[in-house]
Design a protein around this motif. Structure first.
Motif, PDB file in Angstrom:
ATOM      1  N   LYS A   1      44.586  32.649  29.159  1.00 40.94           N
ATOM      2  CA  LYS A   1      43.376  33.143  29.839  1.00 40.94           C
ATOM      3  C   LYS A   1      42.139  32.314  29.515  1.00 40.94           C
ATOM      4  O   LYS A   1      41.031  32.836  29.400  1.00 40.94           O
ATOM      5  CB  LYS A   1      43.142  34.626  29.511  1.00 40.94           C
ATOM      6  CG  LYS A   1      44.282  35.531  29.945  1.00 40.94           C
ATOM      7  CD  LYS A   1      43.988  37.000  29.691  1.00 40.94           C
ATOM      8  CE  LYS A   1      45.146  37.864  30.162  1.00 40.94           C
ATOM      9  NZ  LYS A   1      44.894  39.305  29.930  1.00 40.94           N
TER      10      LYS A   1
ATOM     11  N   TYR B   1      42.867  31.257  40.559  1.00 41.03           N
ATOM     12  CA  TYR B   1      42.883  32.067  39.339  1.00 41.03           C
ATOM     13  C   TYR B   1      41.579  31.875  38.561  1.00 41.03           C
ATOM     14  O   TYR B   1      40.968  32.836  38.085  1.00 41.03           O
ATOM     15  CB  TYR B   1      44.064  31.661  38.449  1.00 41.03           C
ATOM     16  CG  TYR B   1      45.413  32.201  38.878  1.00 41.03           C
ATOM     17  CD1 TYR B   1      45.701  32.452  40.205  1.00 41.03           C
ATOM     18  CD2 TYR B   1      46.406  32.451  37.938  1.00 41.03           C
ATOM     19  CE1 TYR B   1      46.941  32.938  40.590  1.00 41.03           C
ATOM     20  CE2 TYR B   1      47.653  32.944  38.315  1.00 41.03           C
ATOM     21  CZ  TYR B   1      47.914  33.174  39.652  1.00 41.03           C
ATOM     22  OH  TYR B   1      49.137  33.664  40.024  1.00 41.03           O
TER      23      TYR B   1
ATOM     24  N   LYS C   1      54.301  33.752  44.184  1.00 42.55           N
ATOM     25  CA  LYS C   1      54.594  34.814  43.237  1.00 42.55           C
ATOM     26  C   LYS C   1      53.774  36.070  43.531  1.00 42.55           C
ATOM     27  O   LYS C   1      52.723  35.995  44.166  1.00 42.55           O
ATOM     28  CB  LYS C   1      54.301  34.348  41.811  1.00 42.55           C
ATOM     29  CG  LYS C   1      55.083  33.111  41.383  1.00 42.55           C
ATOM     30  CD  LYS C   1      54.649  32.642  40.005  1.00 42.55           C
ATOM     31  CE  LYS C   1      55.388  31.380  39.583  1.00 42.55           C
ATOM     32  NZ  LYS C   1      54.930  30.890  38.248  1.00 42.55           N
TER      33      LYS C   1
ATOM     34  N   ARG D   1      51.995  37.592  41.463  1.00 43.86           N
ATOM     35  CA  ARG D   1      50.682  37.452  40.820  1.00 43.86           C
ATOM     36  C   ARG D   1      49.714  36.676  41.703  1.00 43.86           C
ATOM     37  O   ARG D   1      48.489  36.873  41.627  1.00 43.86           O
ATOM     38  CB  ARG D   1      50.832  36.778  39.462  1.00 43.86           C
ATOM     39  CG  ARG D   1      49.586  36.799  38.612  1.00 43.86           C
ATOM     40  CD  ARG D   1      49.867  36.482  37.168  1.00 43.86           C
ATOM     41  NE  ARG D   1      50.647  37.535  36.532  1.00 43.86           N
ATOM     42  CZ  ARG D   1      50.117  38.633  36.008  1.00 43.86           C
ATOM     43  NH1 ARG D   1      48.811  38.827  36.062  1.00 43.86           N
ATOM     44  NH2 ARG D   1      50.883  39.532  35.448  1.00 43.86           N
ATOM     45  N   ASP D   2      50.209  35.802  42.573  1.00 44.09           N
ATOM     46  CA  ASP D   2      49.325  35.084  43.488  1.00 44.09           C
ATOM     47  C   ASP D   2      48.654  36.068  44.453  1.00 44.09           C
ATOM     48  O   ASP D   2      47.448  36.002  44.695  1.00 44.09           O
ATOM     49  CB  ASP D   2      50.103  34.026  44.272  1.00 44.09           C
ATOM     50  CG  ASP D   2      50.735  32.981  43.366  1.00 44.09           C
ATOM     51  OD1 ASP D   2      50.136  32.673  42.313  1.00 44.09           O
ATOM     52  OD2 ASP D   2      51.835  32.495  43.691  1.00 44.09           O
TER      53      ASP D   2
ATOM     54  N   LEU E   1      48.311  39.218  43.854  1.00 48.11           N
ATOM     55  CA  LEU E   1      47.463  40.080  43.029  1.00 48.11           C
ATOM     56  C   LEU E   1      46.072  39.468  42.871  1.00 48.11           C
ATOM     57  O   LEU E   1      45.054  40.153  43.039  1.00 48.11           O
ATOM     58  CB  LEU E   1      48.106  40.280  41.662  1.00 48.11           C
ATOM     59  CG  LEU E   1      47.226  40.970  40.610  1.00 48.11           C
ATOM     60  CD1 LEU E   1      46.965  42.418  40.992  1.00 48.11           C
ATOM     61  CD2 LEU E   1      47.890  40.893  39.234  1.00 48.11           C
ATOM     62  N   TYR E   2      46.024  38.176  42.556  1.00 45.79           N
ATOM     63  CA  TYR E   2      44.717  37.544  42.343  1.00 45.79           C
ATOM     64  C   TYR E   2      43.940  37.397  43.648  1.00 45.79           C
ATOM     65  O   TYR E   2      42.705  37.506  43.655  1.00 45.79           O
ATOM     66  CB  TYR E   2      44.899  36.201  41.647  1.00 45.79           C
ATOM     67  CG  TYR E   2      44.822  36.324  40.149  1.00 45.79           C
ATOM     68  CD1 TYR E   2      43.661  36.017  39.466  1.00 45.79           C
ATOM     69  CD2 TYR E   2      45.904  36.808  39.409  1.00 45.79           C
ATOM     70  CE1 TYR E   2      43.569  36.156  38.087  1.00 45.79           C
ATOM     71  CE2 TYR E   2      45.825  36.967  38.037  1.00 45.79           C
ATOM     72  CZ  TYR E   2      44.658  36.634  37.381  1.00 45.79           C
ATOM     73  OH  TYR E   2      44.573  36.789  36.030  1.00 45.79           O
TER      74      TYR E   2
ATOM     75  N   LYS F   1      42.460  40.735  44.076  1.00 48.50           N
ATOM     76  CA  LYS F   1      41.307  40.913  43.189  1.00 48.50           C
ATOM     77  C   LYS F   1      40.064  40.235  43.768  1.00 48.50           C
ATOM     78  O   LYS F   1      38.950  40.775  43.693  1.00 48.50           O
ATOM     79  CB  LYS F   1      41.610  40.329  41.812  1.00 48.50           C
ATOM     80  CG  LYS F   1      42.499  41.178  40.927  1.00 48.50           C
ATOM     81  CD  LYS F   1      42.635  40.524  39.552  1.00 48.50           C
ATOM     82  CE  LYS F   1      43.395  41.402  38.577  1.00 48.50           C
ATOM     83  NZ  LYS F   1      43.488  40.787  37.229  1.00 48.50           N
TER      84      LYS F   1
ATOM     85  N   ALA G   1      52.194  41.987  46.522  1.00 44.96           N
ATOM     86  CA  ALA G   1      52.397  41.687  45.100  1.00 44.96           C
ATOM     87  C   ALA G   1      53.423  42.633  44.497  1.00 44.96           C
ATOM     88  O   ALA G   1      54.302  42.219  43.727  1.00 44.96           O
ATOM     89  CB  ALA G   1      51.070  41.792  44.354  1.00 44.96           C
TER      90      ALA G   1
ATOM     91  N   ASP H   1      56.919  41.708  42.639  1.00 44.27           N
ATOM     92  CA  ASP H   1      56.979  41.862  41.184  1.00 44.27           C
ATOM     93  C   ASP H   1      56.509  43.254  40.777  1.00 44.27           C
ATOM     94  O   ASP H   1      55.307  43.506  40.669  1.00 44.27           O
ATOM     95  CB  ASP H   1      56.104  40.791  40.517  1.00 44.27           C
ATOM     96  CG  ASP H   1      56.272  40.755  38.999  1.00 44.27           C
ATOM     97  OD1 ASP H   1      56.969  41.632  38.462  1.00 44.27           O
ATOM     98  OD2 ASP H   1      55.705  39.838  38.365  1.00 44.27           O
TER      99      ASP H   1
ATOM    100  N   LEU I   1      53.956  44.159  37.816  1.00 46.29           N
ATOM    101  CA  LEU I   1      52.509  44.046  37.926  1.00 46.29           C
ATOM    102  C   LEU I   1      51.818  45.411  38.008  1.00 46.29           C
ATOM    103  O   LEU I   1      50.606  45.480  38.173  1.00 46.29           O
ATOM    104  CB  LEU I   1      52.138  43.225  39.171  1.00 46.29           C
ATOM    105  CG  LEU I   1      52.545  41.744  39.140  1.00 46.29           C
ATOM    106  CD1 LEU I   1      52.248  41.094  40.482  1.00 46.29           C
ATOM    107  CD2 LEU I   1      51.795  41.012  38.032  1.00 46.29           C
TER     108      LEU I   1
ATOM    109  N   GLU J   1      48.579  46.049  36.315  1.00 53.17           N
ATOM    110  CA  GLU J   1      47.393  45.484  36.947  1.00 53.17           C
ATOM    111  C   GLU J   1      46.863  46.422  38.028  1.00 53.17           C
ATOM    112  O   GLU J   1      45.652  46.639  38.142  1.00 53.17           O
ATOM    113  CB  GLU J   1      47.731  44.118  37.561  1.00 53.17           C
ATOM    114  CG  GLU J   1      48.276  43.112  36.570  1.00 53.17           C
ATOM    115  CD  GLU J   1      47.176  42.333  35.884  1.00 53.17           C
ATOM    116  OE1 GLU J   1      45.990  42.639  36.125  1.00 53.17           O
ATOM    117  OE2 GLU J   1      47.502  41.409  35.119  1.00 53.17           O
TER     118      GLU J   1
END
Length: 563
Positions: free
Chosen positions: A283, A311, A339, A341-342, A344-345, A348, A377, A381, A384, A387
């Motif tokens: 991070k 990110y 992914k 997480r991609d 997810l971001y 966000k 997302a 996955d 997650l 999150e």
């Protein structure tokens, strides 16, 4: 997956190749994780010795280590028809098949490879084991079986024991993994991978001091052995992550060791991207942005650069720039490599863009888009969920109840989540508090939400039967819903609340908040039973009167019921 792939490449060239002199140096380069250098060397070998199948095979293996499956497949296809050890490339093709989920084709390619294998098929079995192991959904039993076959073919093969150890280790069978790694190192004490993997077993047991000591023993044996510094970096980070007091100190050490690893391997785009991946884990967002910008100067077309920038931008407070970066990434990236997480971001970033400085949602379109991205997302996955939970709880605390419910609904799709019960509680509360002031007409459109909220509270009660507020809020929810069926449910909910707090004894019953809730519960129970069961109704109102002797409604109800 990358790490486990190249572990299997180590020293195989010299063990099996009839042209060991050239591949010996390539082997050392691969083991040092200098993949760009290894790739150049192998391309040269393919050019100068096109009749050697292992040249194509090892080049394909390097591409697999770099997660470039399409490039790997090209060389496996070229190498499969080569007379000298060309059959190995069918195992490479099987590995690509397994990565993409084509199991039937993988089995056919393995069968083709084994048709041309010699009786002593240790090399083939080692790579078959790795193919089963290094895919999205590893087949541990098949990897273990292949590892054992490799050992049966050559009981003195340190590499076969290494492959078996990796299969056991991935399957979380640490005892057998330790034995296999120990055997590998005993058979060949120059096989630093085996000694390093023993340290990884120690790390997984969270014996970080011991693990660091063991890794440093490897570094003492060869100070320039880059992989040991990478594992040291990951060990320091794991230690800091699991012990908050050591996070800053150990994360700094982790980054220092990773930079040392970089200096000992190479500074190619591939190597820099591995470093960028580590910066995401640690991070260090400012460093990630700087690294991504540097990579972009070296390679303007690689879509992963936009992932890194996306990110970094969202974590440093630039959501609009993050959205733009992710749009570039999704447009250019191989869809199979995107992914959860991609998404997810990206979600966000859109969520941040949808809010004002006070956290109030001002752009519903952007918010709805963020929910769609979060759903994608979740599909990719389920892990997650934590999150989704964090974002949902943040919105809940801002009293954006129905918006929060959409996020928490995603979180509770993962029953294995550590926050599963709490997420269900928040979800139920979102529907309760969000619907209190709704009109009857509006409530009529929320039937599904009321049902899901009831189910959510039920999950909380199932997980923690003594959580009294779950009964209480479930009762309130069903009163707010206001149908005949929901009112009956509310009675049972309030009775559950009464039972739980009563069982907790005087210490609980003496609390003012509990007294207030009990009074409300007894009044509702009494009024609900008034027309159907006077005995229960009177009993409930009598308890209410003990809590508030001057309550006019309670006194009048008792008077009517006792006539």
């Amino acid at each position: 997956m990358r790490k486990a792939i190249f572990v299997g490449i180590v020293t195989l060239a010299t063990t099996f190749g009839s042209y060991a002199q050239d591949l010996e140096q390539v082997k050392k380069t691969i083991d040092a994780e200098k993949f760009s250098e290894a790739r150049k060397s192998l391309k040269n070998l393919v050019s100068t010795a096109p009749d050697k199948g292992r040249n194509y095979f090892y080049l394909g293996q390097v591409y697999l280590a770099l997660e470039k499956q399409d490039s790997a497949k090209i060389y496996f296809e070229k190498g499969k028809g080569v007379k000298d050890a060309g059959h190995l490339n069918y195992i490479g093709l099987a590995h690509v098949d397994l990565i993409y989920g084509n199991k039937t084709s993988a089995q056919n390619n393995i069968a083709m490879a084994m048709q041309n294998a010699k009786k002593k098929d240790t090399e083939e079995q080692i790579f078959i084991a790795r193919a089963y192991l290094n895919q999205e959904n590893p087949e541990y039993s098949k990897a273990i079986e292949a590892g054992k076959k490799g050992i049966a073919s050559d009981p003195k093969s340190a590499l076969a024991y290494l492959a078996l150890g990796d299969a056991y280790f991935a399957d979380k069978n640490t005892n057998d993994a330790y034995a296999a790694y120990r055997n590998a190192y005993d058979l060949d004490n120059t096989l630093l991978r085996a000694k390093l993997q023993l340290a990884m077993i120690t790390r997984n047991a969270r014996a970080y001091n011991e693990s660091i000591k063991a890794i440093n023993e490897v570094i003492t044996m060869d100070p320039n052995y880059g992989p040991a510094h990478r594992e040291l970096a990951e060990t320091y980070f794991a230690w800091g992550y699991n012990e908050t007091a050591k996070y800053q100190e150990n994360t700094a050490k982790a980054l220092e060791e990773y930079r040392k690893y970089m200096s000992l391997t190479d500074t190619s785009v591939d190597s820099r991207m591995r470093y960028a991946d580590f910066l995401i884990i640690t991070k260090d967002w400012k460093a990630l942005e700087a690294e991504a910008t540097m990579i972009q100067k070296m390679d303007k077309v690689n879509p992963r650069i936009y992932r890194y920038l996306g990110y970094a931008y969202i974590e440093t407070g630039r959501p609009d720039a993050a959205i733009q970066a992710f749009n570039e990434f999704f447009a250019k990236a191989d869809k199979r490599k995107i992914k959860g997480r991609d998404y997810l971001y990206l979600a966000k970033a859109k969520l941040a863009s949808a809010m004002d400085a006070n956290g109030v949602i001002t752009n519903k379109t952007k918010f709805d888009e963020s929910v769609v991205d979060l759903q994608k997302a979740a599909e990719l996955d389920t892990k997650l969920s934590v999150e989704f939970s964090e974002i949902g709880v943040k919105l809940y605390k801002q009293k954006a109840y129905f918006e929060a419910a959409k996020l928490l609904d995603l979180a509770i799709k993962n029953p294995a989540s550590k926050s599963f019960a709490l997420d269900n509680y928040y979800y139920g509360n979102c529907i309760l508090f969000g619907s209190i002031d709704k009109t009857p007409e509006q409530k009529a459109t929320l039937t599904v939400e009321f049902e899901k909220a009831n189910a959510a509270y039920a999950e909380v009660i199932k997980a923690s039967p003594k959580t009294q507020d779950a009964y209480l809020n479930k009762g309130k929810l069903n009163r707010v819903h206001g149908t005949d069926a929901s009112k009956l449910l509310a009675v049972a909910d309030y009775e559950g609340y009464v039972k739980v707090v009563t069982e907790k004894g005087e210490a609980e019953l003496s609390k003012e908040a509990v007294k207030k809730n009990l009074l409300d519960a007894y009044q509702f129970i009494g009024s609900s039973y008034a027309a159907t069961d006077k005995v229960k109704a009177i009993a409930a109102f009598e308890e209410a009167k003990k809590l508030d002797p001057t309550n006019k409604y309670v006194s009048e109800s008792l008077e009517v019921l006792k006539k």
